[in-house]
Design an enzyme around this catalytic site. Structure first.
Site, PDB file in Angstrom:
ATOM      1  N   HIS A 161       0.828  -1.201   0.000  1.00  0.00           N
ATOM      2  CA  HIS A 161       0.000   0.000   0.000  1.00  0.00           C
ATOM      3  C   HIS A 161       0.867   1.258   0.000  1.00  0.00           C
ATOM      4  O   HIS A 161       1.563   1.536   0.972  1.00  0.00           O
ATOM      5  CB  HIS A 161      -0.888  -0.034   1.249  1.00  0.00           C
ATOM      6  CG  HIS A 161      -1.858   1.087   1.349  1.00  0.00           C
ATOM      7  ND1 HIS A 161      -1.806   2.035   2.343  1.00  0.00           N
ATOM      8  CD2 HIS A 161      -2.923   1.413   0.573  1.00  0.00           C
ATOM      9  CE1 HIS A 161      -2.798   2.881   2.201  1.00  0.00           C
ATOM     10  NE2 HIS A 161      -3.497   2.538   1.131  1.00  0.00           N
ATOM     11  N   GLU A 189       1.464  -0.439  -5.150  1.00  0.00           N
ATOM     12  CA  GLU A 189       0.240   0.336  -5.352  1.00  0.00           C
ATOM     13  C   GLU A 189       0.495   1.835  -5.463  1.00  0.00           C
ATOM     14  O   GLU A 189       0.640   2.514  -4.451  1.00  0.00           O
ATOM     15  CB  GLU A 189      -0.732   0.113  -4.181  1.00  0.00           C
ATOM     16  CG  GLU A 189      -2.129   0.624  -4.476  1.00  0.00           C
ATOM     17  CD  GLU A 189      -2.667   1.609  -3.451  1.00  0.00           C
ATOM     18  OE1 GLU A 189      -1.959   1.953  -2.492  1.00  0.00           O
ATOM     19  OE2 GLU A 189      -3.807   2.065  -3.640  1.00  0.00           O
ATOM     20  N   ASP A 239      -1.000   5.464  -6.108  1.00  0.00           N
ATOM     21  CA  ASP A 239      -2.157   6.339  -6.329  1.00  0.00           C
ATOM     22  C   ASP A 239      -1.706   7.398  -7.330  1.00  0.00           C
ATOM     23  O   ASP A 239      -0.613   7.951  -7.192  1.00  0.00           O
ATOM     24  CB  ASP A 239      -2.559   7.028  -5.017  1.00  0.00           C
ATOM     25  CG  ASP A 239      -3.059   6.049  -3.968  1.00  0.00           C
ATOM     26  OD1 ASP A 239      -3.699   5.052  -4.336  1.00  0.00           O
ATOM     27  OD2 ASP A 239      -2.811   6.299  -2.774  1.00  0.00           O
ATOM     28  N   HIS A 262      -1.160  10.434  -3.011  1.00  0.00           N
ATOM     29  CA  HIS A 262      -2.463   9.942  -2.568  1.00  0.00           C
ATOM     30  C   HIS A 262      -3.586  10.905  -2.921  1.00  0.00           C
ATOM     31  O   HIS A 262      -4.731  10.509  -3.106  1.00  0.00           O
ATOM     32  CB  HIS A 262      -2.444   9.712  -1.059  1.00  0.00           C
ATOM     33  CG  HIS A 262      -3.744   9.223  -0.516  1.00  0.00           C
ATOM     34  ND1 HIS A 262      -4.631  10.044   0.138  1.00  0.00           N
ATOM     35  CD2 HIS A 262      -4.335   8.005  -0.577  1.00  0.00           C
ATOM     36  CE1 HIS A 262      -5.707   9.339   0.471  1.00  0.00           C
ATOM     37  NE2 HIS A 262      -5.553   8.109   0.052  1.00  0.00           N
TER      38      HIS A 262
HETATM   39  O1  G3P Z   1      -6.582   1.645  -2.824  1.00  0.00           O
HETATM   40  C1  G3P Z   1      -6.859   0.896  -1.696  1.00  0.00           C
HETATM   41  C2  G3P Z   1      -6.748   1.845  -0.618  1.00  0.00           C
HETATM   42  O2  G3P Z   1      -5.496   2.405  -0.829  1.00  0.00           O
HETATM   43  C3  G3P Z   1      -7.817   2.878  -0.726  1.00  0.00           C
HETATM   44  O3  G3P Z   1      -7.542   3.841   0.095  1.00  0.00           O
HETATM   45  O4  G3P Z   1      -7.200   6.140   0.471  1.00  0.00           O
HETATM   46  O5  G3P Z   1      -5.321   4.593   0.834  1.00  0.00           O
HETATM   47  O6  G3P Z   1      -6.033   5.163  -1.460  1.00  0.00           O
HETATM   48  P1  G3P Z   1      -6.451   4.990  -0.058  1.00  0.00           P
HETATM   49 CA    CA Z   2      -4.959   3.659  -2.915  1.00  0.00          CA
END
Ligand code: G3P
Ligand code: CA
Length: 327
Positions: A9, A36, A38, A51
């Site tokens: 994450h 991951e 964003d 993010h």
């Molecule tokens: O993408 C899964 C999770 O990361 C969603 O929450 O706010 O951390 O992007 P966020």
């Molecule tokens: Ca995310």
């Protein structure tokens, strides 16, 4: 036994400032299956990993007098935000900034990295993945799990994310049907649009309720859900709708753990993340987003080793009756 994915994450964001190449690199070293990013966009149309498009919280932009005038207030997806926004900066300007730890009170050890790492473009992240795959030779490719952030906002200002995400994946050999990629979004409109543009697997993020799973299954292969939605009933319902279930977000600090898994009283102290992940694995989830990928990989591997024998199909020689006949 179906696979269970460990998704790093924002990289190994428990150990490095999130969404930096160093965070992704550490996650890869720790054995994560997917990294991951964003994604948001710059003024000159370059995807970068943050993010949110407001970058005051995770960069040193406030310390740059030359950008003081760029601070402003705007409404994004119905929320009034004040700060500095990626769409007001070119990539070259973004590259003069340095990342900072988002959660300095909970992760003070990460603050030693403040000011050291740049903000990566999506292309740089894909280049890291490509280089990783080259070093690995024939073994499993690192997966990439991009999230489109504020897609309607970016479309509204003439900087749509979708084609840029797909083009970058394509250029880095992550566009074949069997590529280890999921594209995720909270925005169903965005996913429906992407569904018409690509055959890559899409994943609907859900925070408050599961909603119409059959409708989601029309365009997505799975749902990415907050922990409170990942009840045994919810997981069963998603699987019945032919949807994978990926759960977010697993973090080691007491602040994010249920009371019975906290250790000590400090919100920043690490509690029993292992036990929390195991609880969700036992419910049958298909993957999970974790800030500490090393912990996630360890727990996932131990869980699979423990349950695998129970899932082995019975063969002629292992069938009890046959064993008796052989004696
Ligand atoms: O993408 C899964 C999770 O990361 C969603 O929450 O706010 O951390 O992007 P966020
Ligand atoms: Ca995310």
């Amino acid at each position: 036994m179906p696979e269970i994915l460990v998704i790093a994450h924002r990289g190994a964001s428990g150990e490095r400032p999130e969404h930096t190449l160093e965070s992704y690199r550490l996650a890869i070293e720790e054995g994560a299956d997917y990294i991951e990013p964003d994604l948001v966009m710059t003024k000159d149309g370059v995807l970068v990993a943050r993010h949110e498009n407001e970058i005051g919280g995770t960069t040193d932009v406030a310390m740059h007098p030359e950008f003081a005038m760029r601070r402003r207030t705007q409404v994004i997806d119905g929320e009034t935000m004040t700060g500095w926004f990626t769409e007001d900066f070119t990539l070259a300007e973004i590259k003069t900034l340095r990342a900072r730890e988002r959660l300095p009170e909970l992760r003070p050890q990460n603050c030693v990295f403040d000011g050291r790492f740049t903000i990566p473009s999506f292309v740089e992240i894909l280049e890291l993945a490509t280089e990783t795959n080259r070093r690995r030779g024939g073994s499993a490719r690192i997966g990439v799990y991009p999230e489109t952030k504020h897609p309607a906002h970016f479309t509204g200002i003439g900087l749509p994310l979708e084609q840029a995400v797909l083009d970058a994946l394509h250029r880095h050999a992550y566009s074949a049907d069997d590529s280890p990629v999921f594209i995720q979004s909270f925005d169903p409109q965005n996913l429906r649009l992407l569904h018409g543009m690509t055959r890559l697997p899409l994943l609907q993020l859900l925070e408050h309720e599961l909603g119409d799973l059959a409708a989601i299954a029309q365009y997505a292969v799975g749902i990415g859900i907050a922990k409170h939605l990942a009840t045994p009933e919810g997981i069963r319902a998603a699987h019945a709708a032919n949807l994978k279930v990926h759960v977010w977000t697993f973090r080691a600090e007491n602040e994010f753990l249920p009371k019975d898994l906290q250790v000590g009283t400090s919100p920043a102290a690490h509690g029993n993340l292992e036990a929390e992940i195991r609880r969700f694995l036992e419910r049958g989830i298909d993957g999970f987003f974790v800030d500490f990928p090393a912990v996630g990989v360890r727990v996932r591997n131990a869980y699979i080793s423990a349950v695998q024998p129970l899932h082995q199909p019975l063969t002629d020689t292992t069938l009890p009756g046959n064993r008796l006949q052989g004696r």
